[in-house]
Motif scaffolding. Structure first.
Motif, PDB file in Angstrom:
ATOM      1  N   LEU A 198     -31.819 -41.584 -55.585  1.00  0.00           N
ATOM      2  CA  LEU A 198     -32.294 -42.170 -54.524  1.00  0.00           C
ATOM      3  C   LEU A 198     -31.646 -42.444 -53.328  1.00  0.00           C
ATOM      4  O   LEU A 198     -32.312 -41.868 -51.917  1.00  0.00           O
ATOM      5  CB  LEU A 198     -33.181 -42.901 -54.754  1.00  0.00           C
ATOM      6  CG  LEU A 198     -34.189 -44.036 -53.919  1.00  0.00           C
ATOM      7  CD1 LEU A 198     -35.099 -42.578 -53.596  1.00  0.00           C
ATOM      8  CD2 LEU A 198     -34.547 -45.232 -54.410  1.00  0.00           C
ATOM      9  N   VAL A 199     -30.354 -42.961 -53.279  1.00  0.00           N
ATOM     10  CA  VAL A 199     -29.395 -42.812 -52.007  1.00  0.00           C
ATOM     11  C   VAL A 199     -29.491 -42.197 -51.235  1.00  0.00           C
ATOM     12  O   VAL A 199     -29.590 -41.585 -50.523  1.00  0.00           O
ATOM     13  CB  VAL A 199     -28.802 -43.631 -52.508  1.00  0.00           C
ATOM     14  CG1 VAL A 199     -27.707 -43.941 -51.315  1.00  0.00           C
ATOM     15  CG2 VAL A 199     -28.831 -45.472 -52.735  1.00  0.00           C
ATOM     16  N   ALA A 200     -29.036 -41.094 -52.166  1.00  0.00           N
ATOM     17  CA  ALA A 200     -28.471 -40.030 -51.473  1.00  0.00           C
ATOM     18  C   ALA A 200     -29.644 -38.874 -50.937  1.00  0.00           C
ATOM     19  O   ALA A 200     -29.453 -38.445 -49.535  1.00  0.00           O
ATOM     20  CB  ALA A 200     -28.060 -38.596 -52.749  1.00  0.00           C
ATOM     21  N   ASP A 201     -30.868 -38.749 -52.021  1.00  0.00           N
ATOM     22  CA  ASP A 201     -31.965 -38.589 -51.169  1.00  0.00           C
ATOM     23  C   ASP A 201     -32.566 -39.390 -49.971  1.00  0.00           C
ATOM     24  O   ASP A 201     -32.979 -38.363 -48.814  1.00  0.00           O
ATOM     25  CB  ASP A 201     -32.951 -38.532 -51.922  1.00  0.00           C
ATOM     26  CG  ASP A 201     -34.272 -37.876 -51.673  1.00  0.00           C
ATOM     27  OD1 ASP A 201     -34.145 -36.409 -50.804  1.00  0.00           O
ATOM     28  OD2 ASP A 201     -35.643 -38.217 -51.424  1.00  0.00           O
ATOM     29  N   ASN A 202     -32.405 -40.049 -50.118  1.00  0.00           N
ATOM     30  CA  ASN A 202     -32.941 -41.257 -48.428  1.00  0.00           C
ATOM     31  C   ASN A 202     -32.224 -41.292 -47.421  1.00  0.00           C
ATOM     32  O   ASN A 202     -32.328 -41.002 -46.218  1.00  0.00           O
ATOM     33  CB  ASN A 202     -32.787 -42.486 -48.684  1.00  0.00           C
ATOM     34  CG  ASN A 202     -34.284 -43.337 -49.210  1.00  0.00           C
ATOM     35  OD1 ASN A 202     -35.073 -42.558 -48.732  1.00  0.00           O
ATOM     36  ND2 ASN A 202     -34.223 -44.190 -49.775  1.00  0.00           N
ATOM     37  N   PHE A 203     -30.437 -40.744 -48.077  1.00  0.00           N
ATOM     38  CA  PHE A 203     -29.558 -40.702 -46.491  1.00  0.00           C
ATOM     39  C   PHE A 203     -29.368 -39.239 -46.498  1.00  0.00           C
ATOM     40  O   PHE A 203     -29.662 -38.607 -44.984  1.00  0.00           O
ATOM     41  CB  PHE A 203     -28.399 -41.022 -46.826  1.00  0.00           C
ATOM     42  CG  PHE A 203     -27.897 -42.242 -47.104  1.00  0.00           C
ATOM     43  CD1 PHE A 203     -28.290 -42.625 -46.689  1.00  0.00           C
ATOM     44  CD2 PHE A 203     -26.542 -42.608 -47.450  1.00  0.00           C
ATOM     45  CE1 PHE A 203     -28.683 -44.329 -46.551  1.00  0.00           C
ATOM     46  CE2 PHE A 203     -26.338 -43.769 -47.746  1.00  0.00           C
ATOM     47  CZ  PHE A 203     -27.340 -45.088 -47.539  1.00  0.00           C
ATOM     48  N   ARG A 204     -30.028 -37.961 -46.812  1.00  0.00           N
ATOM     49  CA  ARG A 204     -30.473 -36.774 -46.909  1.00  0.00           C
ATOM     50  C   ARG A 204     -31.974 -36.752 -45.748  1.00  0.00           C
ATOM     51  O   ARG A 204     -31.829 -36.282 -44.309  1.00  0.00           O
ATOM     52  CB  ARG A 204     -30.820 -36.065 -48.080  1.00  0.00           C
ATOM     53  CG  ARG A 204     -31.067 -34.500 -48.166  1.00  0.00           C
ATOM     54  CD  ARG A 204     -31.597 -33.925 -48.725  1.00  0.00           C
ATOM     55  NE  ARG A 204     -32.526 -34.331 -49.364  1.00  0.00           N
ATOM     56  CZ  ARG A 204     -33.727 -34.723 -48.490  1.00  0.00           C
ATOM     57  NH1 ARG A 204     -33.965 -33.459 -47.545  1.00  0.00           N
ATOM     58  NH2 ARG A 204     -34.764 -34.535 -49.662  1.00  0.00           N
ATOM     59  N   ARG A 205     -32.141 -37.788 -46.414  1.00  0.00           N
ATOM     60  CA  ARG A 205     -33.573 -37.374 -45.352  1.00  0.00           C
ATOM     61  C   ARG A 205     -33.491 -37.923 -44.050  1.00  0.00           C
ATOM     62  O   ARG A 205     -34.360 -37.431 -42.564  1.00  0.00           O
ATOM     63  CB  ARG A 205     -34.831 -38.787 -46.217  1.00  0.00           C
ATOM     64  CG  ARG A 205     -35.934 -37.569 -47.468  1.00  0.00           C
ATOM     65  CD  ARG A 205     -36.743 -39.077 -47.844  1.00  0.00           C
ATOM     66  NE  ARG A 205     -37.464 -38.931 -47.028  1.00  0.00           N
ATOM     67  CZ  ARG A 205     -38.957 -38.183 -46.538  1.00  0.00           C
ATOM     68  NH1 ARG A 205     -38.957 -37.344 -47.460  1.00  0.00           N
ATOM     69  NH2 ARG A 205     -39.236 -38.947 -45.982  1.00  0.00           N
ATOM     70  N   ALA A 206     -32.688 -39.090 -43.948  1.00  0.00           N
ATOM     71  CA  ALA A 206     -32.691 -39.434 -42.736  1.00  0.00           C
ATOM     72  C   ALA A 206     -31.793 -39.036 -41.683  1.00  0.00           C
ATOM     73  O   ALA A 206     -31.881 -38.554 -39.943  1.00  0.00           O
ATOM     74  CB  ALA A 206     -31.501 -41.188 -42.588  1.00  0.00           C
ATOM     75  N   GLU A 207     -30.560 -38.191 -42.533  1.00  0.00           N
ATOM     76  CA  GLU A 207     -30.185 -36.998 -41.513  1.00  0.00           C
ATOM     77  C   GLU A 207     -30.712 -35.933 -40.688  1.00  0.00           C
ATOM     78  O   GLU A 207     -30.876 -35.215 -40.096  1.00  0.00           O
ATOM     79  CB  GLU A 207     -28.876 -37.020 -42.395  1.00  0.00           C
ATOM     80  CG  GLU A 207     -27.542 -37.311 -42.561  1.00  0.00           C
ATOM     81  CD  GLU A 207     -26.975 -37.469 -41.068  1.00  0.00           C
ATOM     82  OE1 GLU A 207     -26.132 -36.520 -40.752  1.00  0.00           O
ATOM     83  OE2 GLU A 207     -27.248 -38.889 -40.271  1.00  0.00           O
ATOM     84  N   ALA A 208     -31.584 -35.874 -42.018  1.00  0.00           N
ATOM     85  CA  ALA A 208     -32.639 -34.822 -41.683  1.00  0.00           C
ATOM     86  C   ALA A 208     -33.855 -34.807 -39.988  1.00  0.00           C
ATOM     87  O   ALA A 208     -34.813 -34.424 -40.104  1.00  0.00           O
ATOM     88  CB  ALA A 208     -33.941 -33.708 -42.263  1.00  0.00           C
ATOM     89  N   GLY A 209     -33.532 -36.641 -39.983  1.00  0.00           N
ATOM     90  CA  GLY A 209     -35.156 -37.212 -38.809  1.00  0.00           C
ATOM     91  C   GLY A 209     -35.914 -37.717 -39.392  1.00  0.00           C
ATOM     92  O   GLY A 209     -36.996 -37.442 -38.531  1.00  0.00           O
ATOM     93  N   LYS A 210     -35.665 -37.431 -40.605  1.00  0.00           N
ATOM     94  CA  LYS A 210     -37.230 -38.513 -41.774  1.00  0.00           C
ATOM     95  C   LYS A 210     -36.916 -39.616 -42.811  1.00  0.00           C
ATOM     96  O   LYS A 210     -35.718 -40.240 -42.181  1.00  0.00           O
ATOM     97  CB  LYS A 210     -38.097 -37.320 -43.122  1.00  0.00           C
ATOM     98  CG  LYS A 210     -37.774 -36.020 -42.877  1.00  0.00           C
ATOM     99  CD  LYS A 210     -37.690 -35.415 -44.135  1.00  0.00           C
ATOM    100  CE  LYS A 210     -38.885 -33.483 -43.767  1.00  0.00           C
ATOM    101  NZ  LYS A 210     -38.359 -32.672 -44.827  1.00  0.00           N
ATOM    102  N   PRO A 211     -37.923 -39.865 -41.859  1.00  0.00           N
ATOM    103  CA  PRO A 211     -38.228 -42.414 -42.725  1.00  0.00           C
ATOM    104  C   PRO A 211     -36.929 -41.985 -43.940  1.00  0.00           C
ATOM    105  O   PRO A 211     -37.911 -40.931 -44.916  1.00  0.00           O
ATOM    106  CB  PRO A 211     -39.083 -42.171 -42.418  1.00  0.00           C
ATOM    107  CG  PRO A 211     -40.319 -41.143 -42.224  1.00  0.00           C
ATOM    108  CD  PRO A 211     -39.366 -39.563 -41.895  1.00  0.00           C
TER     109      PRO A 211
END
Length: 309
Positions: free
Chosen positions: A285-298
């Motif tokens: 989950l942490v990795a997915d959330n940081f990936r989302r943030a880097e892609a400009g997603k919440p």
């Protein structure tokens, strides 16, 4: 390359570091996971309240913080934190909570504590009702509460859920507000507390609300210790109005050795083990959330500061 600062205990580092590094790589993130970094160069923080970090203001490049805990009461009011904060709601935490709650609800429902041959070999037959004839109330219908409600409904229990905001779960009677709380309590032969800790939920089970439960009700609290007025619960147990309470969380942890809960015959104490954060699932989950943030997603499961969770 992003810099991820790990702000938790040495034990947490030993538990989580390898899984986090592996999941960052699997998510396609070039990440430097570290416990020693210039705050001005940190992009994200993995955080636990047991760590030392209290002041986030030096982290001038910070984009997001991910807590390793589901509860955020120890950080949500921190005025130095001005970036999105995600709490831990991963499948490991969810499934662990389902298993703990279903297990103890079934213990109460089936009367497992009494259905044992006594030493005098007295054959005491007790036939419990079917689940369809047993009402269970869940206070708190967030991600964990909703998951527990759905699992109990799948076993045919009559499930009533209450939350501050109106929710909709198929097959579950969902109530909200003060009047809804009264109705939820009145239906609760077994009550499960899965609310967050906020000023509004502190002592939600007190002398007045406990009196609204059916006589002989059982309580299960894997949520937060301050949800219950301890003195009021002990009085309700002593009177017999509440038959039993299983408590996994407390105002002071570890529970002090002289606390009345330890010796009370109608209390089961478990040491905050209802559902712990598991490194393998949490790291995903942490990795997915940081990936989302880097892609400009919440990020998923971000905290609403105004609500406190």
């Amino acid at each position: 390359m992003i810099t991820v600062y790990f702000a938790a205990t040495n034990h947490d580092w030993d538990e989580f570091a390898e899984d986090l590094q592996n999941e960052f790589a699997a998510a396609g993130l070039e990440a430097n996971l570290t416990r020693d970094a210039d705050p001005a160069l940190v992009d994200y923080i993995v955080y636990a309240p047991t760590g030392w970090l209290k002041d986030f203001s030096p982290f001038t490049r910070l984009k997001g913080v991910h807590s390793l805990w589901a509860g955020v009461e120890k950080i949500v009011g921190n005025e130095t934190l001005q970036v999105p904060l995600a709490r831990m709601v991963d499948y490991g935490l969810r499934e662990g909570m389902i298993e703990y709650c279903v297990g103890y609800v079934l213990r109460y429902h089936l009367g497992m504590d009494r259905d044992v041959l006594r030493k005098d070999a007295h054959w005491d037959i007790h036939i419990p009702p079917l689940a369809r004839d047993r009402s269970v109330t869940i206070l708190g219908l967030g991600a964990l509460g909703a998951a527990v409600a759905e699992a109990l409904k799948a076993l045919n229990f009559q499930v009533t859920g209450w939350s501050r905001r109106q929710k909709d779960i198929v097959g579950v009677q969902c109530l909200a507000g003060d009047e809804g709380l009264d109705s939820a309590l009145e239906a609760g032969e077994i009550v499960v507390l899965l609310l967050p800790q906020t000023p509004e939920t502190n002592n939600i089970l007190n002398a007045e609300s406990l009196a609204k439960l059916p006589s002989g009700a059982c309580i299960l609290n894997p949520g937060r210790g301050p949800l219950i007025d301890d003195d009021a619960l002990l009085a309700a147990l002593d009177s017999g109005h509440i038959a039993h309470a299983t408590l996994d969380v407390f105002r002071v942890e570890p529970l002090p050795a002289d606390h009345p809960y330890w010796a009370h015959p109608s209390v089961t104490v478990t040491p905050h083990i209802a559902s712990d954060t598991r490194p393998s699932s949490a790291a995903k989950l942490v990795a997915d959330n940081f990936r989302r943030a880097e892609a400009g997603k919440p990020m998923l499961h971000t905290v609403d500061r105004s609500a406190g969770y």
